[in-house]
Design an enzyme around this catalytic site. Structure first.
Site, PDB file in Angstrom:
ATOM      1  N   LYS A 155       0.801  -1.023  -0.012  1.00 35.34           N
ATOM      2  CA  LYS A 155      -0.115   0.133   0.068  1.00 35.34           C
ATOM      3  C   LYS A 155       0.945   1.191  -0.073  1.00 35.34           C
ATOM      4  O   LYS A 155       1.923   1.346   0.721  1.00 35.34           O
ATOM      5  CB  LYS A 155      -0.893   0.008   1.365  1.00 35.34           C
ATOM      6  CG  LYS A 155      -1.803   0.974   1.137  1.00 35.34           C
ATOM      7  CD  LYS A 155      -2.961   0.766   2.385  1.00 35.34           C
ATOM      8  CE  LYS A 155      -4.041   1.707   2.559  1.00 35.34           C
ATOM      9  NZ  LYS A 155      -4.800   1.638   3.827  1.00 35.34           N
ATOM     10  N   SER A 174      -9.572   1.680   2.726  1.00 32.90           N
ATOM     11  CA  SER A 174      -8.711   2.559   2.000  1.00 32.90           C
ATOM     12  C   SER A 174      -7.691   1.607   1.084  1.00 32.90           C
ATOM     13  O   SER A 174      -7.415   2.301   0.040  1.00 32.90           O
ATOM     14  CB  SER A 174      -8.124   3.492   2.778  1.00 32.90           C
ATOM     15  OG  SER A 174      -7.358   2.987   3.375  1.00 32.90           O
ATOM     16  N   SER A 197      -9.887  -0.534   7.115  1.00 31.88           N
ATOM     17  CA  SER A 197      -9.303  -0.207   5.761  1.00 31.88           C
ATOM     18  C   SER A 197      -8.816  -1.418   5.171  1.00 31.88           C
ATOM     19  O   SER A 197      -8.266  -1.598   3.946  1.00 31.88           O
ATOM     20  CB  SER A 197      -8.509   0.774   5.903  1.00 31.88           C
ATOM     21  OG  SER A 197      -8.998   2.147   5.640  1.00 31.88           O
TER      22      SER A 197
END
Lengths: 487, 137, 477
Positions: free
Chosen positions: A79, A154, A178
């Protein structure tokens, strides 16, 4: 079966048996990214050169007969809010669009030592604030099950690339859901570890008291391998727990006999999609068939977790994100004096949702409101936590849906922030309590979208979660490949 | 108080009709509730929002302010549900886990070479970061 | 109307740890700009602070030396404000639970002892340094150096117990002395390792309320603090006498012009939005640890002064001067171990030593005259090997060359002449050569002998034993 379709533990065996080389694996995955990512848009940065160099090093180790780590040579995605030396780390924000960290996050150091092969950095909601990747300053990632739908967020980029076989596994971060919510939307396994289990050093902070890094994988076994690789005490993170991490792979046991499951009734009410409810209930029944015992439990403060979260997380964020001021790194706006420069930089550099949360958080901490909002929220956090403490006196795990519905359409909820916030209603309390939660596929909607089931345990009970998830996975058949509808 | 005000008033009026409360008490309760409500539900004005924006070093354009203020109030209305929870004698939780005394020995570590420390600088000169002139905010 | 001055001081002292408070970067002063920096003190995204153990120990030590209560539970908070010397745009500090509180120190002004309360001592990180090409108001841009960012600080806040600028100076002198004694700070104002802000207000004499205060900044020496406060007290009195009101504001001391000036910041209230730093965990300070630190505390200035008065028989004044600096007091003790003559030692240190050190801008630890050398010299003096006058020359020579006193005396033939026949020879010469003075003396002008003694000393190059010269001259006149 194509190389990129295998799981990490399968590929590890193939590598050690020299049935495949790390180079072939990297090339196959990179080719997949080239073919597919213009549709999925999971990656912000693809690091093909580094990947091939890392793969070469692993092949040399194998050729020399050296033992390799379980994740050695396996293509991974990270990420883009986790710092990587010499590789842009953007948080999917204009303000960090060109930021190249001079240091590695602790998890990256661990993965480098384990010879992981980095394919690229994945898209997210700007600064991890969101549930759909629609808040990315660059582009929205598509859900591999239906390109018109969001992958969740996210960590939407990480979940999507794993689901689409653009990486074998990925790291995400989870502040209010997330990792788990996008895992549910994309039909993969996602685990948020106990707060303090994985070092946060190098994870670009959203809300420091809630953030945790965790794995997104194709199956539960890979989840255990990745968790094992990234866990452990880090002297650089004061909130990292000073105890050795167990060997999580030993928890992969197909047995839940006598397991006590609590089913919190507050998670199955208002706004819950009927298909989701039915799938999760069926999932619980599947575990009961394996010898577990399930009964309803009440977590009375569940309703107040969301308002508490939307005070605590923005408050911490308002301070954490103050440093993006255009002085020593990141985007700088024009301004004749320092205050004008600050304002231009931040107004132009941040997107709408980030600004909204900064304003909220600043307000909650400001003079005259601290007690009414911030302090109040911290007290409610205590009550939420106590609900779980009490529940775990009686139950080994709690099982809930991961999200109230399956993946929604891109743009469907972007007009109203609150409706989007509600997507995290099942996951937020877990972050407030600091306990671990894992999401894994437990069914599909009639339109073929994956549904996620969340298994929650007390602090440091990741082994229990993995055992339950593994048993579920071994005795059901919900691990499927996405339809790639719309590609 | 967990009940929405309209329902509370209806309940109270019904109770009065049934003779459960004296009118003195009901007036007292209603006044108290209205006062409490005023404290709890004070809406943010655009000036409040602009002040928070200044503290945050963010600009809000004139054509945005109305929308931002409205959304702000919508969210705060949700947040205000916290007032329904009795937190008397509840200790705040700032950290998820009860860890304390994490200290490092006073040992020097290598610093970053300056070119690395400043590689991301928007504007640098002679080994310094350069910023526009300093004024008080 | 007669006014009373009310002063409270906020002192920031940098702690002399090896590394910064939350990272491993060096705290060394004077490094090239932006070289003592790392992801943590630069506030790079993702970096996290970890507390330096010694910084905590030093804060406890300072707290105990200043008679404070040491907290059992303490925590760190973020103080949020935007300024380019603050890389994270918040400072890690302590808000409601500082490490130390409720202490005091005693000062002596005009022979009277007065107790000044210390409200609190808290730990925090220092900010970086801004360099302005011209002045802060005329420069179009500024340079930022983050070397100092993250150097550990204690902020020591006094009660508003100080009543005169002179007391303020005495408080600072005493505070510096105590911090130096417990070895927690270099306390060099010129390097910024000690900084002082002052709150000052006036009220009608005898009033039990406080007047509106001004905060005074930018005073770079203790003298400047005293002068700045004197000026500000005068200014406020003038304003009040004219029927005006004092504005609550920050004022800066302009050393060159000798005035305080309003900093004219926009009157926007600061809102620091303090909240517990989620990246740092609370601090539990055990009573055992406090006792451990307490036993490791050195003898503090007050106790040491008392010892010098009671055991060594020094005057209160001399003892005060000697113990004001731990290094000087240590030097004194080292000499005294070798030669038990407190008064003489004190005189030499306070006289010739201080003079030489001040001229050369040295501290006593860098003195070329070691305690051993000074002790030997005093022994030579006491044995009569050299005269007091010669000793002054020997001291200066020791200071310049670093040689041992005996060596200097030998090389330069400075041994005192106590041989009667040798002195008689010179005395007789002088009597023969100065008949007028001899006649004057014999005529009753007692003073004339002084001239004759001087002549004998001159001829012996100062080496003749002055008592013997006196005696032998008188015998022959």
């Amino acid at each position: 079966m194509k190389l990129y379709e295998y799981t990490a533990h399968q590929l590890h065996t193939m590598l050690t048996e020299k049935k495949v080389s790390a180079r072939e694996l990297a090339e196959s995955t990179l080719q997949r990214v080239r073919n597919l990512d213009e549709n999925i848009k999971g990656y912000v940065t693809v690091t093909a050169e580094q990947a091939l160099a890392q793969a070469k090093a692993v092949d040399e180790k194998i050729a020399r007969g050296e033992e390799i780590a379980p994740l050695a040579g396996i293509p991974m995605a990270i990420k883009d809010n986790i710092c990587t030396t010499g590789i842009k780390t953007t948080c999917s924000s204009k303000i960090l669009a060109n930021f190249v960290p001079p240091y590695d996050a602790t998890v990256m150091q661990k993965l480098q030592a384990a010879d992981g092969v980095l394919i690229g950095k994945t898209n997210l909601d700007e600064f991890a604030m969101g549930s759909s990747t629609e808040n990315s300053a660059f582009f929205t990632t598509s859900n591999p099950w239906d390109l018109e739908r969001v992958p969740g967020g996210s960590s939407g980029g990480s979940a999507a690339v794993v689901a689409a076989d653009e990486a074998v596994w990925a790291l995400g971060s989870d502040t209010g859901g997330s990792i788990r919510q996008p895992a549910a939307y994309c039909g993969v396994v996602g685990l948020k570890p106990t707060y303090g289990r994985v070092s946060r050093y190098g994870l670009i902070a959203y809300a420091s008291s809630l953030d945790q890094i965790g794995p997104l994988t194709k199956d539960v076994t890979d989840c255990a391998f990745v968790l094992k690789a990234i866990s452990g005490h880090d002297p650089k993170d004061s909130t990292s727990v000073n105890s050795a991490a167990p060997d999580y792979t030993k928890a992969l046991v197909n047995d839940v006999k006598g397991l006590r499951i609590g089913v919190p009734r507050e998670f199955f009410v208002a706004g819950m999609d009927e298909e989701v409810r039915a799938a999760v209930m069926a999932g619980i029944e599947a575990l009961v068939r394996q010898g577990a015992v399930a009964e309803e439990v009440s977590l009375p403060h569940t309703d107040y977790a969301m308002p508490a979260y939307y005070v605590i997380a923005p408050a911490e964020a308002s301070s954490n994100l103050a440093r993006y001021d255009g002085v020593s790194y990141g985007y700088r706006g024009e301004g004749d004096d320092i205050v004008a420069m600050y304002k231009r930089t931040r107004t132009e550099g941040f997107g709408a949702e980030v600004k909204r949360r900064i304003l909220l958080g600043t307000y909650a901490l400001s003079s005259g409101y601290y007690d009414a909002y911030y302090l109040k929220a911290l007290k409610v956090r205590t009550l939420v936590k106590q609900d779980y403490d009490r529940a775990f006196e009686k139950y080994d795990v709690l099982i809930t849906p991961t999200a109230p519905s399956a993946a929604f359409k891109i743009g469907e909820k972007s007009a109203d922030p609150i409706e989007l916030y509600l997507q995290d209603v099942c996951t937020i309390p877990i972050n407030l309590a600091g306990i671990p939660g894992i999401s894994l596929p437990c069914g599909y909607t009639r339109s073929g979208l994956p549904i996620g089931m969340q298994i929650i345990g007390q602090a440091f009970s990741e082994e229990t979660l993995l055992r339950v998830a593994y048993t579920f996975e071994q005795n059901t058949d919900f691990r499927r490949k996405p339809s790639l509808k719309g590609v | 108080m967990a009940m929405p005000p309209a329902r509370l008033v209806v309940l109270l009026v019904q109770s009065t009709l049934h003779g459960h409360f004296s009118s003195g008490i009901i007036i007292f309760i209603m006044v108290k509730y209205v006062l409490l409500r005023k404290v709890k539900r004070m809406k943010l004005t655009r000036e409040d929002v602009l002040n928070v924006a200044l503290l945050s070093r963010l600009e809000i354009r004139d054509d945005e302010i109305e929308n931002v203020t409205r959304q702000f109030n919508d969210i705060m209305q949700h947040v205000d549900r916290l007032n329904q929870v009795n937190t008397e004698n509840v200790r705040p939780t700032a950290h998820a886990l009860p860890v304390c005394n994490v200290l490092r020995p006073d040992v020097r570590q290598t610093s970053l070479p300056r070119e690395k420390a400043m590689a991301n600088a928007p504007l640098a000169e002679d080994g310094f970061f350069r910023v526009p002139k300093i004024v008080e905010g | 109307m007669k006014y009373e001055i009310v002063i409270g001081l906020e002192v920031h002292a940098e702690l002399k740890t090896n590394s910064k408070i939350f990272c491993g970067c060096s705290t060394h002063f004077g490094a090239e700009q932006n070289t003592n920096v790392c992801p943590v003190c630069l506030g790079l995204p993702g970096s996290l602070p970890v507390l330096n153990q010694r910084a905590v120990e030093f804060a406890i030590r300072a707290g105990l030396a200043l008679n404070c209560e040491i907290a059992e539970f303490s925590k760190f908070d973020r103080k949020n404000y935007y300024y380019p010397d603050l890389p994270k745009d918040y400072q890690i500090s302590q808000y409601d639970l500082p490490v130390c509180k409720n202490g005091y120190l005693d000062i002596e002004v005009n022979g009277e002892t007065k107790r000044i309360g210390i409200t609190r001592i808290h730990l925090e990180e220092d900010a970086g340094k801004l360099v302005h090409p011209q002045t802060i108001t005329t420069s179009n841009y500024a340079y930022v150096d983050y070397n100092r960012t993250g150097v550990p600080l204690v902020e020591i806040v006094s009660e508003p117990d100080i009543r005169t600028p002179e007391e303020a100076r005495a408080y600072l002198t005493k505070l510096r002395s105590i911090l130096e004694y417990c070895d927690v700070s270099d306390c060099k104002m010129e390097e910024g390792s000690l900084r002082c802000d002052a709150n000052i207000s006036l009220r009608p004499a005898g009033a039990d309320y406080f007047g509106t205060k001004a905060e005074l900044k930018n005073m770079n020496s203790f003298k400047a603090v005293q002068k700045g406060l004197e000026y500000e007290a005068m200014r406020q009195e003038d304003v009040l006498a004219d029927g005006g009101a004092i504005r609550q504001e920050t004022r800066t001391w302009d050393e060159a012009r000798g005035v305080t000036l309003s900093m004219r910041s926009k009157e926007q209230a600061h809102d620091y939005r303090y909240f517990p730093d989620p990246d740092l965990v609370p601090l539990l300070i055990s009573r055992e640890q406090v006792e451990e630190v307490r036993t490791s505390l050195p003898e503090l200035p007050d106790a040491r002064k008392d010892r010098l008065v009671e055991q060594d028989g020094l005057s209160s004044y001399d003892a005060e001067v000697i113990t004001a600096s731990r290094a000087v007091a240590d030097y004194y003790d080292a000499v005294k171990k070798l030669v038990d003559d407190p008064k003489t030692i004190a005189n030499w240190i306070m006289g010739d030593m201080m003079k030489q050190l001040n001229t050369r801008g040295l501290s006593i630890t860098a003195s070329p005259v070691t305690p051993v050398h000074l002790a030997e010299m005093i022994q030579l003096l006491n044995k009569g090997t050299i005269s007091g006058k010669i000793a002054k020359n020997v001291f200066e020579e020791m200071f310049v060359s670093g040689k041992k006193p005996a060596e200097i005396v030998k090389e330069q033939g400075l041994v005192q002449i106590s041989d009667e026949s040798a002195i008689i020879a010179i005395v007789e010469q002088v009597i023969a050569a100065n008949p007028q003075s001899v006649a004057d003396f014999r005529a009753g002008k007692e003073k004339a002998i002084g001239f004759l003694v001087g002549q004998v000393m001159k001829q012996s190059k100062g080496r003749a034993n002055p008592e013997m010269v006196n005696k032998l001259l008188k015998e022959r006149l």
